[in-house]
Design a protein around this motif. Structure first.
Motif, PDB file in Angstrom:
ATOM      1  N   VAL A 308       0.862  -1.187   0.000  1.00  0.00           N
ATOM      2  CA  VAL A 308       0.000   0.000   0.000  1.00  0.00           C
ATOM      3  C   VAL A 308       0.897   1.236   0.000  1.00  0.00           C
ATOM      4  CG1 VAL A 308      -1.858   1.221   1.187  1.00  0.00           C
ATOM      5  CG2 VAL A 308      -1.720  -1.286   1.316  1.00  0.00           C
ATOM      6  N   HIS A 341      -5.072   3.990  -3.610  1.00  0.00           N
ATOM      7  CA  HIS A 341      -6.206   4.833  -3.216  1.00  0.00           C
ATOM      8  C   HIS A 341      -6.262   6.036  -4.151  1.00  0.00           C
ATOM      9  CE1 HIS A 341      -8.840   7.440  -0.841  1.00  0.00           C
ATOM     10  NE2 HIS A 341      -9.188   6.366  -0.157  1.00  0.00           N
ATOM     11  N   ASN A 372     -10.129  -3.911  -2.112  1.00  0.00           N
ATOM     12  CA  ASN A 372     -10.704  -4.001  -0.770  1.00  0.00           C
ATOM     13  C   ASN A 372     -11.304  -5.369  -0.470  1.00  0.00           C
ATOM     14  OD1 ASN A 372     -10.012  -1.625   0.466  1.00  0.00           O
ATOM     15  ND2 ASN A 372     -11.887  -0.542  -0.081  1.00  0.00           N
ATOM     16  N   VAL A 383       2.238  -1.368   4.388  1.00  0.00           N
ATOM     17  CA  VAL A 383       1.848   0.026   4.188  1.00  0.00           C
ATOM     18  C   VAL A 383       3.111   0.890   4.212  1.00  0.00           C
ATOM     19  CG1 VAL A 383       0.451   1.936   5.045  1.00  0.00           C
ATOM     20  CG2 VAL A 383      -0.357  -0.422   5.321  1.00  0.00           C
ATOM     21  N   THR A 390      -5.682   4.785   5.062  1.00  0.00           N
ATOM     22  CA  THR A 390      -5.761   3.460   5.677  1.00  0.00           C
ATOM     23  C   THR A 390      -6.349   3.533   7.084  1.00  0.00           C
ATOM     24  OG1 THR A 390      -3.519   3.610   6.623  1.00  0.00           O
ATOM     25  CG2 THR A 390      -3.721   2.690   4.396  1.00  0.00           C
ATOM     26  N   LEU A 408      -8.687   2.191   2.176  1.00  0.00           N
ATOM     27  CA  LEU A 408      -8.171   0.862   1.888  1.00  0.00           C
ATOM     28  C   LEU A 408      -8.281   0.034   3.166  1.00  0.00           C
ATOM     29  CD1 LEU A 408      -5.026   1.977  -0.124  1.00  0.00           C
ATOM     30  CD2 LEU A 408      -7.005   0.786  -1.071  1.00  0.00           C
ATOM     31  N   LYS A 409      -8.989  -1.063   3.117  1.00  0.00           N
ATOM     32  CA  LYS A 409      -9.308  -1.831   4.325  1.00  0.00           C
ATOM     33  C   LYS A 409      -8.174  -2.776   4.700  1.00  0.00           C
ATOM     34  CE  LYS A 409     -14.251  -1.566   3.243  1.00  0.00           C
ATOM     35  NZ  LYS A 409     -15.489  -2.341   2.958  1.00  0.00           N
ATOM     36  N   VAL A 410      -6.996  -2.189   4.907  1.00  0.00           N
ATOM     37  CA  VAL A 410      -5.825  -3.004   5.246  1.00  0.00           C
ATOM     38  C   VAL A 410      -5.981  -3.682   6.598  1.00  0.00           C
ATOM     39  CG1 VAL A 410      -4.250  -1.619   3.857  1.00  0.00           C
ATOM     40  CG2 VAL A 410      -4.640  -0.997   6.220  1.00  0.00           C
TER      41      VAL A 410
END
Length: 461
Positions: A308, A341, A372, A383, A390, A408-410
């Protein structure tokens, strides 16, 4: 000659559109840019062939100065400074339009013998061009950190002052259209619009700068189109409308990506301040740190790794090292993808350009909506310098300024490793809940150095 010029314009516009189509993807972007540039060159030639063009010495001198200033600047600028370069060049376009409107006012004795629509188009271009020039200079200053990224406003007086400045500019324009040829009016119009450009952008925080750049770009396009109408120049009309339309669409898309309305962004006040810890003293919460060796081991035994990227990667110029790391992982049979993103970095497409520069395969670049759904099956989310995009608070904390912003659903990954220099906040100026998640480990240090250490550890495994 008239027919020949018309044919040249048609060819130029076709190249504009074809070149713009090429900008939709990293693979074709460079070619698309060259095609559009050729189209603009043809449009310039067609314009210069127009009878009665003017003083050729001044035209050649202007072109020479532009080339001598523009080409070295564009070649030497670092990729991390590209957003402010775009802001600066965009502002120059708006300023040029404003100056042309002033010249037209003087050369026509205040539009004395011109149709009303010419005066309206020219004065509209003057107002919008002046706003774009001064607003873009403020955006440049904020991005270059010559001006504080924090919102700088007049508080409750901000919107009344903006409305008053716009009213002054419009009143000056109306007086000119009704026949008053006093040069003080056109100067007053340009000054009021210029101050308005300053007062509109100064209160906007760093988090909204990508949207502001896009919005000002659209303003410059619209002002150029209006001036093209006033000058009866087809190239300016078409090129200006393309820039204005595409900039408006992009601005709207980016505003949606941040879950913010364009009026709310123009109202300012978001981002660039000190870290805010909503819901208590989050700075005191414990974080778990890790090492390059542990990170390498964790990724080496993963099935899927998602990188990311954020502005921290851009600042460290770590994209090539990241690509080297990804190649090592792929040799071990590990799937690697990159989560992008829409507003990561400081300019639309910032991360895409950086990763394309490092020869990252286009297929591995995944937009937010696509990636996602894959985080739940991701073993490690790495990341690199991304922050606000995030932050789980956007989904879980109604008191957060970014609540409702798509992220972003990290945090849904099995493990998260964040590469940062420290615990500083992002452009929104708020704390990131992701850093305190039990699944998250922090690898502190310069992104390029940290990834380089990971690469060496992977080679040793």
């Amino acid at each position: 000659m008239t027919d020949f010029i018309a044919i040249l314009y048609v060819i130029a516009f076709a190249l504009f559109i074809y070149g713009l189509m090429g900008l939709t993807g990293p693979r074709t972007a460079v070619r698309g840019n060259w095609i559009a540039a050729v189209g603009m060159g043809i449009a310039v030639i067609a314009t210069l062939l127009t009878p009665g063009m003017g003083n050729w010495l001044l035209i050649v001198l202007g072109v020479a100065i532009g080339v001598l200033v523009g080409v070295p600047s564009a070649r030497k600028v670092k990729m991390t400074a590209m957003p402010q370069m775009v802001a600066l060049f965009n502002g120059v376009g708006g300023g040029a339009v404003a100056l042309i409107a002033w010249v037209e006012f003087n050369s026509t004795d205040g539009y004395a013998h011109e149709p009303v629509y010419i005066a309206i188009a020219s004065l509209f271009a003057a107002i919008i061009g002046s706003i774009s020039f001064w607003g873009s200079n403020v955006a440049f200053g904020k991005l270059q950190e010559l001006i504080s990224g924090r919102p700088i406003s007049l508080g409750k007086l901000q919107q009344p002052v903006n409305a008053l400045l716009l009213l002054v500019a419009v009143v000056c324009a109306v007086l000119i259209i009704t026949g008053d040829d006093s040069e003080l009016l056109i100067i007053g119009l340009l000054v009021a619009a210029g101050i308005l450009g300053l007062t509109v952008v100064l209160p906007i925080g760093g988090a909204d700068m990508p949207v502001v750049i896009s919005l000002l770009n659209a303003f410059t396009g619209l002002s150029a189109a209006a001036m093209g109408l006033a000058l009866d120049n087809t190239a300016l009309i078409v090129a200006g409308m393309i820039v204005g339309a595409s900039g408006s669409i992009l601005t709207n898309l980016m505003a949606k990506a941040m879950n913010r309305s364009i009026p709310a962004i123009v109202a300012g006040g978001f981002g660039g301040g000190p870290a805010v810890a909503a819901g208590g003293a989050k700075e005191a919460r414990p974080v778990r740190s890790t090492s390059a060796a542990d990170t390498a081991i964790q990724m080496a035994y993963a099935s899927k790794v998602v990188v990311v990227p954020g502005y921290g990667m851009a600042v460290a110029q770590a994209q090539h090292t990241v690509r080297e790391m990804a190649k090592l992982l792929e040799k071990k049979g590990i799937e690697v993808a990159y989560a992008i993103h829409p507003v990561a970095g400081r300019m639309p497409g910032h991360m895409n350009v950086l990763l394309a520069e490092a020869d990252v395969p286009y297929e591995q670049l995944k937009e937010m909506d696509e990636i996602n759904s894959e985080f739940a099956q991701t073993d490690v989310a790495l990341v690199i310098g991304a922050n606000d995009v995030t932050n789980p608070a956007a989904q879980t904390d109604p008191s957060s300024p970014i609540y409702g912003m798509p992220i972003l659903k990290v945090n849904e990954s099995r493990s998260v490793i964040v590469l940062k220099r420290g615990m500083s906040s992002g452009f929104a100026g708020i704390d990131n809940d992701l850093f305190y998640d039990p699944k998250t480990s922090m690898l502190f240090g310069d992104a390029k150095s940290s990834v380089g250490e990971i690469v060496e550890e992977l080679k040793a495994l």
